[in-house]
Write an enzyme that holds these catalytic residues in place. Structure first.
Site, PDB file in Angstrom:
ATOM      1  N   CYS A 135      31.507  27.772  35.732  1.00  0.00           N
ATOM      2  CA  CYS A 135      32.778  28.427  35.400  1.00  0.00           C
ATOM      3  C   CYS A 135      33.533  28.919  36.634  1.00  0.00           C
ATOM      4  CB  CYS A 135      32.514  29.594  34.459  1.00  0.00           C
ATOM      5  SG  CYS A 135      31.112  30.602  34.943  1.00  0.00           S
ATOM      6  N   GLN A 162      32.395  38.220  39.313  1.00  0.00           N
ATOM      7  CA  GLN A 162      32.146  37.501  38.066  1.00  0.00           C
ATOM      8  C   GLN A 162      31.894  38.446  36.894  1.00  0.00           C
ATOM      9  OE1 GLN A 162      29.968  34.018  40.575  1.00  0.00           O
ATOM     10  NE2 GLN A 162      29.662  33.902  38.374  1.00  0.00           N
ATOM     11  N   ARG A 273      28.306  40.021  40.499  1.00  0.00           N
ATOM     12  CA  ARG A 273      28.634  40.388  39.109  1.00  0.00           C
ATOM     13  C   ARG A 273      29.346  41.728  39.117  1.00  0.00           C
ATOM     14  NH1 ARG A 273      28.380  36.749  35.526  1.00  0.00           N
ATOM     15  NH2 ARG A 273      26.140  36.369  35.688  1.00  0.00           N
ATOM     16  N   HIS A 280      36.548  35.549  35.671  1.00  0.00           N
ATOM     17  CA  HIS A 280      35.927  35.441  36.986  1.00  0.00           C
ATOM     18  C   HIS A 280      37.032  35.407  38.050  1.00  0.00           C
ATOM     19  CE1 HIS A 280      32.124  35.007  35.189  1.00  0.00           C
ATOM     20  NE2 HIS A 280      31.750  33.812  35.610  1.00  0.00           N
TER      21      HIS A 280
END
Ligand code: HSE
Length: 375
Positions: A135, A162, A273, A280
């Protein structure tokens, strides 16, 4: 009409895929056949036409009937079912969101606004496996792919931000649960305008460090009010699997590197993260092969595809338009913060954001279906 098997259509990516297929009228063009891993024999959803019963997703004979199978069921399913289906002599097209087959020599990573020539070439060669990319990679390339297509990039580094959704639905729930726990722990202090901010801060840190194993089951550690600078497996060489994918998949999508006869473009990342829901983001440093005026770079990026939304490099435009909140749930790929860097005129900075469930997962799959139907 092509018989199209749909697997994993009830999960998070699958549900987004179904929504997009309905919005774009894809079901009018196919005979859908819905598969299930848990409810075979049940009633297929309303989009079904003649195949109104859910089929067992592990039933090779039923899968074999399909001209095309689209799966968002995940890599464990692909690992088990795909080899059996091919071993049974199935010659259909396999469109998959999972990573399992991505880097196989005879599979193409699909992102047609960026690599239609690679897809067309593979179709002409009889390639049957078309796999959605990572992704982060897909969102980044939808934003800046034009610079690679124009062969302007010598190398690129990327820091990612992300969203929780990249881990899955349970990760999103866990993030929100953690947020709730943090808020609850300081609610009375927040309600009191005279309370000391450092007391609130201390309480939050204590709460974060005291979150239970149950409250951190998916992320392993608190994400709310924090970040996690490692995504996916440890490759044992100082890099994470997510970081490796950034280089390997980007090059494969672009048709560069081993097997393509064109040298790979060096691309490396640190993947992080953060507490966003489903967008994202990437902060990028690009070394260009030559000094290209900023206005030209902007024009190349804007002209590349209809989903790029160029955000002028100002404070006002960036804080309003270049955030996960501005982009979430839309097909936009926001590109901004484009500027020359202090290292010299060939160095360019940029920031991109995309919804990782749309362009990052579901959309390339349904577009590949359309490409097959239009052949
Ligand atoms: N690996 C990605 C992430 C999602 O964890 O954010 C899927 O590509």
């Amino acid at each position: 009409m092509a018989l199209v098997g749909l697997v994993g259509w009830r999960g998070m990516v699958g549900s987004v895929l179904m929504d997009r297929m309905q919005a774009e009228g894809d079901f009018a063009l196919i005979e859908p056949m819905f598969f299930s891993t848990s409810n075979a024999g049940g009633r297929a959803p309303a989009m079904a036409k003649n195949e109104t019963t859910l089929q067992d997703a592990n039933d090779i004979a039923q899968l074999k009937r399909c001209d095309i199978v689209i799966t968002a069921q995940g890599s464990d399913y692909t690992k088990v079912v795909y080899p059996q289906l091919r071993a049974a002599g199935w010659k259909g097209y396999w469109i998959d969101a999972a990573k399992t087959l991505r880097m196989q020599d005879d599979a193409v990573i699909i992102l047609d606004p960026v690599n239609m020539p690679v897809i067309k070439d593979a179709l002409a060669r009889g390639v049957k496996d078309y796999i959605g990319g990572n992704c982060t990679v897909s969102c980044m390339l939808m934003g800046l792919g034009a610079l690679f297509k124009a062969d302007l990039v010598e190398w690129m580094t990327c820091t990612t931000y992300q969203a929780a959704s990249g881990g899955g639905a349970q990760h999103m729930r866990e993030l929100l649960t953690q947020m709730g726990s943090l808020n609850a722990s300081v609610r009375s202090l927040l309600d009191d305008p005279a309370s000391a901010i450092l007391e609130i801060d201390r309480t939050i840190a204590d709460t974060q460090r005291g979150l239970s194993a149950e409250e951190t089951k998916n992320f392993m550690v608190p994400l709310a009010g924090s970040l996690i600078p490692w995504i996916d497996a440890d490759r044992g060489d100082g890099t994470s699997l997510e970081e490796w994918k950034g280089g390997a998949e980007t090059n494969k999508i672009l048709g560069r590197g081993p097997g393509f006869g064109v040298p790979a473009t060096p691309i490396d990342s640190i993947c992080v993260r953060v507490g966003a829901m489903r967008c994202h983001s990437q902060a990028l440093t690009l070394k260009m092969k030559r000094d290209v005026p900023l206005a030209d770079l902007e024009a190349i990026i804007k002209a590349d595809n209809s989903w790029v939304r160029y955000v002028p490099n100002t404070r006002e435009a960036s804080v309003r338009g270049l955030t996960p909140v501005a982009v979430t749930g839309t097909m936009d790929i926001a590109v901004g913060r484009l500027r020359k860097l202090a290292m010299g005129p060939q160095y360019v900075g940029a920031f991109t954001i995309g919804d990782q469930l749309l362009w990052g997962a579901a959309e390339p799959l349904r577009r590949m279906l359309r490409i097959l139907l239009e052949q």
